[in-house]
Design an enzyme around this catalytic site. Sequence first.
Site, PDB file in Angstrom:
ATOM      1  N   ASP A  25       0.877  -1.168   0.000  1.00  0.00           N
ATOM      2  CA  ASP A  25       0.000   0.000   0.000  1.00  0.00           C
ATOM      3  C   ASP A  25       0.923   1.230   0.000  1.00  0.00           C
ATOM      4  O   ASP A  25       2.131   1.117   0.241  1.00  0.00           O
ATOM      5  CB  ASP A  25      -0.851  -0.044   1.275  1.00  0.00           C
ATOM      6  CG  ASP A  25      -1.685   1.202   1.452  1.00  0.00           C
ATOM      7  OD1 ASP A  25      -2.464   1.519   0.549  1.00  0.00           O
ATOM      8  OD2 ASP A  25      -1.521   1.866   2.498  1.00  0.00           O
ATOM      9  N   ASP A  27      -0.269   5.164   0.828  1.00  0.00           N
ATOM     10  CA  ASP A  27      -0.582   6.203   1.826  1.00  0.00           C
ATOM     11  C   ASP A  27      -0.647   5.614   3.226  1.00  0.00           C
ATOM     12  O   ASP A  27      -1.398   4.670   3.488  1.00  0.00           O
ATOM     13  CB  ASP A  27      -1.921   6.872   1.484  1.00  0.00           C
ATOM     14  CG  ASP A  27      -1.820   7.716   0.242  1.00  0.00           C
ATOM     15  OD1 ASP A  27      -1.314   8.837   0.326  1.00  0.00           O
ATOM     16  OD2 ASP A  27      -2.221   7.226  -0.843  1.00  0.00           O
ATOM     17  N   ASP A 190      -1.960  -0.308   5.899  1.00  0.00           N
ATOM     18  CA  ASP A 190      -2.231   0.410   7.152  1.00  0.00           C
ATOM     19  C   ASP A 190      -3.728   0.548   7.421  1.00  0.00           C
ATOM     20  O   ASP A 190      -4.123   0.774   8.559  1.00  0.00           O
ATOM     21  CB  ASP A 190      -1.610   1.822   7.131  1.00  0.00           C
ATOM     22  CG  ASP A 190      -2.300   2.722   6.131  1.00  0.00           C
ATOM     23  OD1 ASP A 190      -2.459   2.296   4.958  1.00  0.00           O
ATOM     24  OD2 ASP A 190      -2.700   3.842   6.496  1.00  0.00           O
TER      25      ASP A 190
HETATM   26  O1  LIG Z   1      -3.654   3.944   1.334  1.00  0.00           O
HETATM   27  P1  LIG Z   1      -3.678   4.036  -0.142  1.00  0.00           P
HETATM   28  O2  LIG Z   1      -2.302   4.168  -0.753  1.00  0.00           O
HETATM   29  O3  LIG Z   1      -4.502   2.981  -0.823  1.00  0.00           O
HETATM   30  O4  LIG Z   1      -4.379   5.461  -0.513  1.00  0.00           O
HETATM   31  C1  LIG Z   1      -5.721   5.671  -0.290  1.00  0.00           C
HETATM   32  C2  LIG Z   1      -6.069   7.143  -0.192  1.00  0.00           C
HETATM   33  O5  LIG Z   1      -5.492   7.861  -1.213  1.00  0.00           O
HETATM   34  C3  LIG Z   1      -5.699   7.719   1.144  1.00  0.00           C
HETATM   35  O6  LIG Z   1      -6.382   7.096   2.196  1.00  0.00           O
HETATM   36 MG   LIG Z   2      -2.921   3.177   3.148  1.00  0.00          MG
END
Ligand SMILES: O=P(O)(O)OC[C@H](O)CO
Ligand SMILES: [Mg+2]
Length: 247
Positions: A25, A27, A190
């Site tokens: 992942d 963010d 996360d």
């Molecule tokens: O956690 P990610 O990388 O899937 O990003 C998701 C959104 O852009 C932020 O929560």
């Molecule tokens: Mg994330």
Amino acid sequence: MENSKNAASDFNSSSKSSITHVIFDMDGLLLDTENFYTQVQEIILARYNKTFDWSLKAKMMGKKAIEAARVFVEETGIQDSLSAEDFLVEREDMLRSKFPTSELMPGASRLIRHLNANGIPMAVATGSHRRHFELKTQKHGEIFQFMHHIVLGDDPEVKQGKPSPDIFLAASRRFEGGQLEPCRILVFEDAPSGVLAAKNAGMFVVMVPDPRLDSSYHAMADQVLDSLTNFMPEEWGLPPFADKDVK
Ligand SMILES: O=P(O)(O)OC[C@H](O)CO
Ligand SMILES: [Mg+2]
């Protein structure tokens, strides 16, 4: 919280040693960007005399922008004053100024360099769309170049955001040799929606949650760590860090 749920120890040895590929992942896992979203959403909600809390954050994080926006306006009851689409417009300028300052999370660089040095294929699967991805990774091209591929939230194959397995299945298909057995893939996440998406795809998941996230969300993950710096590759049949690898 380190190893507070170490289900790796519950697996039989063939499962543990079956990991050959890793999907990250972005963010809140590789990049310290979740606080930007939190700050901006606090500012917007304050205009409606409401406060942003982690129970709402937990429902939004990891999702595609429009899906998270719908959760935001509906859960806070402001949808008659602010539509999900207008919420995205309203937060955009604030986010665009913050994203280029994004920093790596502790342990991310060390882990990626280690896996790359040992020939473990890696990918990123992020709910972020292309424009935000470019802003967030401006300073981190050196790390992201180690990824075999990157699947973004606005990819045509990602019909539904996390917790749908779409993004992880698309990421799996794009490794050399095509679709892999899911049990060969270890996902790092996360967000509750991301952990669920990876489990829905049949993959193993190491969760590295923010300490403010309610611990009831930990139960879905195969292992929970308080930092990537505490990840021990050998628990998953991956090559261990050498002593010279600084945390
Ligand atoms: O956690 P990610 O990388 O899937 O990003 C998701 C959104 O852009 C932020 O929560
Ligand atoms: Mg994330």
